[in-house]
Write a protein that holds these residues in place. Structure first.
Motif, mmCIF file in Angstrom:
data_model
loop_
_atom_site.group_PDB
_atom_site.id
_atom_site.type_symbol
_atom_site.label_atom_id
_atom_site.label_comp_id
_atom_site.label_asym_id
_atom_site.label_seq_id
_atom_site.Cartn_x
_atom_site.Cartn_y
_atom_site.Cartn_z
ATOM 1 N N ALA A 132 0.840 -1.189 0.000
ATOM 2 C CA ALA A 132 0.000 0.000 0.000
ATOM 3 C C ALA A 132 0.882 1.248 0.000
ATOM 4 N N ARG A 174 -4.444 -0.385 10.467
ATOM 5 C CA ARG A 174 -5.778 0.038 10.041
ATOM 6 C C ARG A 174 -5.629 1.056 8.919
ATOM 7 N N ARG A 175 -6.741 1.391 8.293
ATOM 8 C CA ARG A 175 -6.699 2.378 7.218
ATOM 9 C C ARG A 175 -6.854 3.780 7.799
ATOM 10 N N ALA A 178 -10.853 7.048 4.235
ATOM 11 C CA ALA A 178 -9.723 6.202 4.613
ATOM 12 C C ALA A 178 -9.214 5.418 3.405
ATOM 13 N N PHE A 179 -7.906 5.190 3.370
ATOM 14 C CA PHE A 179 -7.272 4.458 2.282
ATOM 15 C C PHE A 179 -6.196 3.554 2.869
ATOM 16 N N PRO A 180 -5.800 2.494 2.142
ATOM 17 C CA PRO A 180 -4.751 1.610 2.660
ATOM 18 C C PRO A 180 -3.390 2.289 2.625
ATOM 19 N N THR A 181 -2.666 2.155 3.707
ATOM 20 C CA THR A 181 -1.328 2.737 3.815
ATOM 21 C C THR A 181 -0.517 1.883 4.785
ATOM 22 N N TYR A 210 -0.674 -7.564 7.735
ATOM 23 C CA TYR A 210 -0.779 -6.240 8.345
ATOM 24 C C TYR A 210 0.477 -5.891 9.117
ATOM 25 N N ASP A 267 -6.571 -1.002 -4.222
ATOM 26 C CA ASP A 267 -7.042 -1.782 -3.085
ATOM 27 C C ASP A 267 -6.592 -3.226 -3.241
ATOM 28 N N GLU A 322 -0.488 -3.853 4.233
ATOM 29 C CA GLU A 322 -0.956 -2.543 4.679
ATOM 30 C C GLU A 322 -0.820 -2.452 6.184
#
Length: 291
Positions: free
Chosen positions: A143, A207-208, A172-175, A275, A266, A204
């Motif tokens: 991500a 959390r987002r 929110a976005f994946p990072t 994660y 995504d 990722e």
């Protein structure tokens, strides 16, 4: 032997450290010998090769059982996609000669999308080319890196405004923190029962987050209120053009259009996710001088 191409970078160094902690031999492959000292310090063997020199790269990889590769994204290149294509061919050519038992390639969220969505499209080319190799492979799709916000910290500290290409700023976005990608890669490489064919893993953070979350984290770290503001799309090219080449600007505009459309940058439907443990505020902490 584990060979890590780009071992001096955030991802590669993190992988190298974790592998050395596990007691396995690591060959750190670098373009710049001046960056070898901290890898020497953790017991890595050092090899020097430019990613666009397939002969030197093949020699550096030779004899390694497992190879981790990363595709450079040169932001100042006049033709960034052309440069990335040359690196792809060089990496693939070196692997075809060296024939390791396994390859892990750092890829990108959105690399499964067929339409042109900017930067992920270059990583799609990367994955397609590597599929021509007869070698078990892992694509670790990363991500967006949390550390990418670091360049905006001085302006946010001075003005209290954090400009964002993510619209709306509450979305929110994946990072993920870049070193966490390296740790996830190492954990995959150290598994005793890795899959024999192709495996796709997404990386990722815990959390987002949204751009507003980035502003809140900076508010805490800076001790002043920082507000995220959506940068009007009409200003994107001018703003990005102050830092990167025109060809890179085009890739980034398409990328953030895809982000804002939603559902593209995504996890591939049905895909596996690992994660990282680093929270956003901790990834940003090193960019803020202690108060």
């Amino acid at each position: 032997m584990y060979a890590i191409v780009g071992a001096a970078g955030k991802v590669g160094y993190s992988t190298s450290v974790k592998l050395r902690e596990a007691g396995v031999p690591v060959r750190a492959i670098l373009r710049d010998a001046a960056k070898a000292s901290r890898l020497n310090a953790i017991g890595c063997e050092i090899a020097i090769a430019d990613v666009q020199d397939p002969a030197a790269l093949g020699r550096a990889i030779a004899g390694a059982d497992t190879v981790q590769i990363i595709l450079p994204t040169p932001p100042q290149a006049e033709d960034i996609v052309g440069e990335m294509r040359r690196s792809i061919e060089s990496l693939a050519g070196a692997l075809e000669v060296a024939r390791p038992d396994r390859v892990l390639a750092i890829s990108d969220y959105g690399a499964h999308i067929r339409e042109d969505i900017g930067m992920p499209g270059a990583f799609r080319l990367f994955e397609v080319r590597l599929r021509r190799l007869e070698v078990p492979r892992i694509f670790l799709r990363s991500a967006e890196h949390m550390e990418g916000w670091g360049a905006l910290v001085p302006a946010a500290a001075a003005t209290g405004v954090l400009p964002s290409l993510h619209h709306p700023v509450e979305k929110a976005f994946p990072t993920v923190s870049a070193p966490d990608v390296g740790l996830i890669a190492a954990s995959l490489l150290l598994r005793p029962d890795g899959e024999a064919g192709e495996e796709i893993i997404h990386a990722e953070g815990p959390r987002r987050y949204s751009a507003a979350d980035v502003a809140d984290a900076l508010s805490q770290l800076l001790g002043r209120t920082v507000t995220a503001q959506a940068l009007p799309r009409a200003q994107w090219r001018e703003s990005l053009g102050r830092a990167v080449s025109a060809s890179t600007v085009e890739l980034l505009v398409k990328l953030y259009d895809a982000h804002n459309k939603g559902g593209l940058i995504d996890v591939e439907p049905g895909g596996k996710v690992r994660y990282g443990a680093t929270a956003l505020i901790d990834a940003l902490r090193r960019f803020v001088p202690p108060r």
